[in-house]
Design a protein around this motif. Structure first.
Motif, mmCIF file in Angstrom:
data_model
loop_
_atom_site.group_PDB
_atom_site.id
_atom_site.type_symbol
_atom_site.label_atom_id
_atom_site.label_comp_id
_atom_site.label_asym_id
_atom_site.label_seq_id
_atom_site.Cartn_x
_atom_site.Cartn_y
_atom_site.Cartn_z
ATOM 1 N N ILE A 118 -43.364 -16.307 -80.964
ATOM 2 C CA ILE A 118 -42.502 -15.530 -80.090
ATOM 3 C C ILE A 118 -42.480 -14.084 -80.560
ATOM 4 N N SER A 119 -42.581 -13.192 -79.624
ATOM 5 C CA SER A 119 -42.488 -11.765 -79.893
ATOM 6 C C SER A 119 -41.254 -11.251 -79.153
ATOM 7 N N GLY A 120 -41.141 -9.963 -78.955
ATOM 8 C CA GLY A 120 -39.978 -9.425 -78.269
ATOM 9 C C GLY A 120 -40.163 -9.338 -76.766
ATOM 10 N N GLU A 121 -39.066 -9.121 -76.067
ATOM 11 C CA GLU A 121 -39.099 -8.869 -74.625
ATOM 12 C C GLU A 121 -39.816 -9.942 -73.813
ATOM 13 N N ASN A 122 -39.547 -11.198 -74.088
ATOM 14 C CA ASN A 122 -40.151 -12.317 -73.341
ATOM 15 C C ASN A 122 -41.670 -12.337 -73.431
ATOM 16 N N THR A 123 -42.187 -12.058 -74.593
ATOM 17 C CA THR A 123 -43.634 -12.061 -74.789
ATOM 18 C C THR A 123 -44.018 -13.003 -75.929
ATOM 19 N N LEU A 124 -45.298 -13.308 -75.986
ATOM 20 C CA LEU A 124 -45.858 -14.096 -77.072
ATOM 21 C C LEU A 124 -46.812 -13.225 -77.865
ATOM 22 N N ALA A 125 -46.906 -13.467 -79.141
ATOM 23 C CA ALA A 125 -47.874 -12.781 -80.001
ATOM 24 C C ALA A 125 -48.888 -13.813 -80.452
ATOM 25 N N LEU A 126 -50.138 -13.431 -80.420
ATOM 26 C CA LEU A 126 -51.239 -14.306 -80.791
ATOM 27 C C LEU A 126 -51.903 -13.761 -82.041
ATOM 28 N N PHE A 127 -52.123 -14.619 -83.032
ATOM 29 C CA PHE A 127 -52.782 -14.200 -84.259
ATOM 30 C C PHE A 127 -53.967 -15.115 -84.529
#
Length: 71
Positions: A42-51
């Motif tokens: 989970i990232s900010g502002e209703n976004t996802l972070a991919l690593f």
């Protein structure tokens, strides 16, 4: 793979079951250098972070090296 070479945005449709397709451009980068393995968080502002998995593991090792203390 340098993390800064994997920065980007994509707007995707979500179906009634809550599924979406992974952007073709991202799949290409991941499959070439990371065997398609990623961590989604989970990232900010209703976004996802991919690593990429390799980068995530390095990050986790770094966090573990900091130790656990009240600070």
């Amino acid at each position: 793979m340098r993390l800064e070479s994997f920065i980007g945005k994509a707007t995707l449709a979500v179906d009634a079951a809550g599924r979406t397709n992974f952007p073709k451009e991202f799949r290409k980068v991941l499959s070439e250098e990371n065997e398609g393995q990623v961590v989604v968080t989970i990232s900010g502002e209703n976004t996802l972070a991919l690593f990429p998995l390799v980068q995530w593991n390095r990050y986790m090792e770094y966090l573990e090296s900091l130790g656990r203390n009240p600070d």
